[in-house]
Design an enzyme around this catalytic site. Structure first.
Site, PDB file in Angstrom:
ATOM      1  N   ARG A  69     -21.375  -1.025 -25.275  1.00 49.23           N
ATOM      2  CA  ARG A  69     -21.012  -1.265 -26.678  1.00 49.23           C
ATOM      3  C   ARG A  69     -19.611  -1.856 -26.781  1.00 49.23           C
ATOM      4  O   ARG A  69     -19.367  -2.778 -27.568  1.00 49.23           O
ATOM      5  CB  ARG A  69     -21.104   0.033 -27.487  1.00 49.23           C
ATOM      6  CG  ARG A  69     -22.531   0.520 -27.711  1.00 49.23           C
ATOM      7  CD  ARG A  69     -22.606   1.634 -28.744  1.00 49.23           C
ATOM      8  NE  ARG A  69     -21.678   2.726 -28.521  1.00 49.23           N
ATOM      9  CZ  ARG A  69     -21.936   3.814 -27.801  1.00 49.23           C
ATOM     10  NH1 ARG A  69     -23.107   3.957 -27.216  1.00 49.23           N
ATOM     11  NH2 ARG A  69     -21.017   4.770 -27.672  1.00 49.23           N
ATOM     12  N   ARG A  85     -26.965   2.579 -25.830  1.00 49.49           N
ATOM     13  CA  ARG A  85     -26.571   3.985 -25.692  1.00 49.49           C
ATOM     14  C   ARG A  85     -25.341   4.158 -24.791  1.00 49.49           C
ATOM     15  O   ARG A  85     -24.792   5.249 -24.705  1.00 49.49           O
ATOM     16  CB  ARG A  85     -27.742   4.799 -25.144  1.00 49.49           C
ATOM     17  CG  ARG A  85     -28.927   4.805 -26.121  1.00 49.49           C
ATOM     18  CD  ARG A  85     -30.022   5.698 -25.658  1.00 49.49           C
ATOM     19  NE  ARG A  85     -29.517   7.078 -25.596  1.00 49.49           N
ATOM     20  CZ  ARG A  85     -30.169   8.079 -25.052  1.00 49.49           C
ATOM     21  NH1 ARG A  85     -31.343   7.881 -24.508  1.00 49.49           N
ATOM     22  NH2 ARG A  85     -29.657   9.292 -25.031  1.00 49.49           N
ATOM     23  N   CYS A  86     -24.921   3.093 -24.137  1.00 52.40           N
ATOM     24  CA  CYS A  86     -23.798   3.150 -23.196  1.00 52.40           C
ATOM     25  C   CYS A  86     -22.506   2.711 -23.885  1.00 52.40           C
ATOM     26  O   CYS A  86     -22.434   1.614 -24.445  1.00 52.40           O
ATOM     27  CB  CYS A  86     -24.095   2.245 -22.007  1.00 52.40           C
ATOM     28  SG  CYS A  86     -22.707   1.985 -20.893  1.00 52.40           S
ATOM     29  N   SER A  87     -21.487   3.557 -23.832  1.00 54.54           N
ATOM     30  CA  SER A  87     -20.224   3.232 -24.512  1.00 54.54           C
ATOM     31  C   SER A  87     -19.562   1.985 -23.920  1.00 54.54           C
ATOM     32  O   SER A  87     -19.018   1.166 -24.664  1.00 54.54           O
ATOM     33  CB  SER A  87     -19.266   4.419 -24.471  1.00 54.54           C
ATOM     34  OG  SER A  87     -18.888   4.719 -23.143  1.00 54.54           O
ATOM     35  N   ASN A 132     -27.144  -1.947 -22.908  1.00 46.79           N
ATOM     36  CA  ASN A 132     -27.783  -0.681 -23.228  1.00 46.79           C
ATOM     37  C   ASN A 132     -26.995  -0.108 -24.406  1.00 46.79           C
ATOM     38  O   ASN A 132     -25.859   0.324 -24.234  1.00 46.79           O
ATOM     39  CB  ASN A 132     -27.742   0.273 -22.039  1.00 46.79           C
ATOM     40  CG  ASN A 132     -28.348   1.624 -22.355  1.00 46.79           C
ATOM     41  OD1 ASN A 132     -28.665   1.942 -23.497  1.00 46.79           O
ATOM     42  ND2 ASN A 132     -28.504   2.442 -21.335  1.00 46.79           N
TER      43      ASN A 132
END
Length: 117
Positions: A16, A11-13, A9
């Protein structure tokens, strides 16, 4: 076909950061944005088996979709849980990295190092 697969995802730190570790290690990784392209039943079942967990172990229980999907009900079968996870992919923990028949949840992101030879 890539040696590694990450259910990601962007948007998920944590997702990433896990992807960044894989890229730094130079591994060939297939990125699956599972919110846009949820895994099928056999694929998700294989991931759960590779993790060595139950479906409930990789559910994000604080997501609104968890209750929306009825996943808080007792007595759901494994098959019912998997079907609801596919219908509501936001409840699937992230990121999950798979290599062959092994997998880890990237929480913390350094867990992925267990899969890298």
């Amino acid at each position: 076909m890539a040696e590694y697969k990450i259910y990601h995802n962007p948007r998920c730190s944590k997702s990433r950061q896990t992807l960044e570790i894989l890229n730094e290690k130079g591994v060939d990784v297939e990125i699956v944005e599972y919110l846009k392209n949820p895994p099928g039943k056999s694929e998700l079942t294989a991931v759960i088996k590779a993790l060595g967990v139950t479906p409930s172990d990789i559910m994000r229980k604080k997501e609104a979709e968890y209750q929306e999907a009825g996943l808080d009900q007792e007595g759901l079968s494994v098959e019912q849980q998997v079907e609801k996870m596919i219908a509501y992919p936001k409840v699937i923990e992230r990121p999950i990295v798979v290599k062959g028949n092994k997998a880890v949840v990237g929480r913390p992101p350094e867990n992925v190092l267990d899969l890298i030879d």
